[in-house]
Design an enzyme around this catalytic site. Structure first.
Site, PDB file in Angstrom:
ATOM      1  N   ASP A  46       2.439   0.609  -3.301  1.00 27.82           N
ATOM      2  CA  ASP A  46       1.791   1.717  -2.594  1.00 27.82           C
ATOM      3  C   ASP A  46       1.993   1.561  -1.083  1.00 27.82           C
ATOM      4  OD1 ASP A  46       0.027  -0.359  -2.162  1.00 27.82           O
ATOM      5  OD2 ASP A  46      -1.779   0.766  -2.676  1.00 27.82           O
ATOM      6  N   ASP A  85       2.653   0.399  -8.873  1.00 26.58           N
ATOM      7  CA  ASP A  85       1.458  -0.063  -8.158  1.00 26.58           C
ATOM      8  C   ASP A  85       0.372   1.001  -8.261  1.00 26.58           C
ATOM      9  OD1 ASP A  85       0.177  -1.974  -6.682  1.00 26.58           O
ATOM     10  OD2 ASP A  85       1.079  -1.438  -4.760  1.00 26.58           O
ATOM     11  N   LYS A 115       0.556  -3.038 -11.385  1.00 24.94           N
ATOM     12  CA  LYS A 115      -0.187  -4.021 -10.584  1.00 24.94           C
ATOM     13  C   LYS A 115      -1.415  -3.329 -10.015  1.00 24.94           C
ATOM     14  CE  LYS A 115       1.123  -5.085  -6.181  1.00 24.94           C
ATOM     15  NZ  LYS A 115      -0.104  -4.663  -5.468  1.00 24.94           N
ATOM     16  N   GLU A 117      -5.047  -4.175  -7.383  1.00 23.23           N
ATOM     17  CA  GLU A 117      -5.632  -5.100  -6.410  1.00 23.23           C
ATOM     18  C   GLU A 117      -7.075  -5.456  -6.779  1.00 23.23           C
ATOM     19  OE1 GLU A 117      -5.424  -3.497  -2.449  1.00 23.23           O
ATOM     20  OE2 GLU A 117      -3.259  -3.158  -2.571  1.00 23.23           O
ATOM     21  N   GLU A 184      -1.390 -12.725  -1.845  1.00 23.69           N
ATOM     22  CA  GLU A 184      -0.869 -12.227  -0.559  1.00 23.69           C
ATOM     23  C   GLU A 184      -1.621 -12.831   0.625  1.00 23.69           C
ATOM     24  OE1 GLU A 184      -0.529  -7.954  -0.219  1.00 23.69           O
ATOM     25  OE2 GLU A 184      -0.069  -8.074   1.928  1.00 23.69           O
TER      26      GLU A 184
HETATM   27  O1  KIV Z   1       2.277  -2.062  -1.986  1.00 26.94           O
HETATM   28  C1  KIV Z   1       2.864  -3.130  -1.834  1.00 26.94           C
HETATM   29  O2  KIV Z   1       4.024  -3.204  -1.432  1.00 26.94           O
HETATM   30  C2  KIV Z   1       2.120  -4.329  -2.151  1.00 26.94           C
HETATM   31  C3  KIV Z   1       2.572  -5.573  -1.473  1.00 26.94           C
HETATM   32  C4  KIV Z   1       2.086  -5.582  -0.075  1.00 26.94           C
HETATM   33  C5  KIV Z   1       2.114  -6.763  -2.179  1.00 26.94           C
HETATM   34  O3  KIV Z   1       1.165  -4.282  -2.859  1.00 26.94           O
END
Ligand code: KIV
Length: 282
Positions: A46, A85, A115, A117, A184
């Protein structure tokens, strides 16, 4: 054609000393190059909010934007493990929304995994998505979607209390059913503890070398992103400068009447031009 990795390949590589290499990608052309360069995985992050759309952060990014960009990446990298994401508010509200939105990445973009967070507070969502038969990667440390709570884009886990919190989060994420974890902007020693504690692969972006693989944001790596440069970024090219040079050279050529040249134009079919001129004279 290259063989796409599976979660079992990724699992086998944990602790083998062989590092997984991955980058973000948001479009067809960088995805093509990422696959040609032999990247093991691609994240359609994202971070596209900042790198593609020019937002200040990732908060405004929508599910539709993530799906469109994931579709383009899949077309560019058909043989690479692609991770979609989950954007802000696509999973935080409840598990049903999380499962439905996660499913879109698989159905519409043919992603291999998603993924999201967060630590213990998103474990119910991780479990629900995994129970839905989907591969989920966790993401802890500097989590940009909660940068407001974190006080900005800041390194995490630098005190004993916060390091212990991260270790607990990591264990809970594994227990909830994640197949891997991204850490991260965390000190390398803390990332090492997490990697050694968990049985699933643990990847680093800005968390040092003690991980099962490394992620970089493609726009940072190529030297295209200009808004800021994080401490953990290494620029492997300066395409920003190259792009500027090329655009300026093009503009100079056009303004000087030096482009296009004959070699950049098409000839009429043999014999057609005199006929056209004759018709026009009548
Ligand atoms: O969105 C993204 O690229 C990420 C990275 C910063 C880990 O989540």
């Amino acid at each position: 054609m290259k063989k796409k990795l599976t979660r079992f390949d990724l699992q086998k590589l944990k602790g083998s000393g062989e590092k997984i290499v991955w980058v973000t990608s948001y479009d067809y052309w960088t995805a093509q190059f990422a696959e040609q360069a032999g990247m093991d995985m691609i994240l359609v992050g994202d971070s596209l909010g900042m790198c593609v759309y020019g937002y200040e952060g990732t908060i405004p990014v929508t599910m539709d934007q993530c799906i469109w960009h994931s579709e383009a990446v899949r077309r560019g990298a058909p043989s690479t493990f692609v991770i979609g994401d989950m954007p802000f508010l696509s999973y935080q509200v409840n598990c049903d929304e999380a499962v439905r939105n996660a499913g879109r990445f698989f159905k519409e973009a043919r992603a291999d995994a998603i993924k999201l967070e967060g630590g213990r507070r998103v474990c119910p969502q991780i479990k629900a998505i995994a129970d839905g038969g989907m591969l989920v990667m966790g993401h802890i440390g500097l989590t940009p979607q909660s940068s407001g709570q974190l006080g900005g884009f800041k390194a995490q886990g630098r005190t004993i209390e916060t390091a212990l919190e991260l270790i607990e989060d990591a264990k809970a994420i594994q227990k909830a059913g994640a197949f891997s974890l991204l850490v991260e902007a965390v000190p390398p020693e803390v990332c090492k503890i997490i990697r050694d504690e968990l049985t699933i692969p643990v990847y680093s972006i800005g968390a040092g070398i003690n991980a099962d693989g490394q992620l970089m944001i493609v726009s940072d790596l190529l030297g295209i992103f200009q808004a800021f440069t994080a401490k953990f970024v290494k620029k492997y090219a300066n395409l920003g400068e190259e792009t500027l040079k090329a655009l300026r050279a093009y503009a100079d050529d056009v303004r000087a009447g030096q482009f296009p040249e004959a070699q950049h134009t098409y000839n009429m079919v043999d014999g057609e031009l005199p006929k056209l001129m004759a018709v026009l004279k009548k």
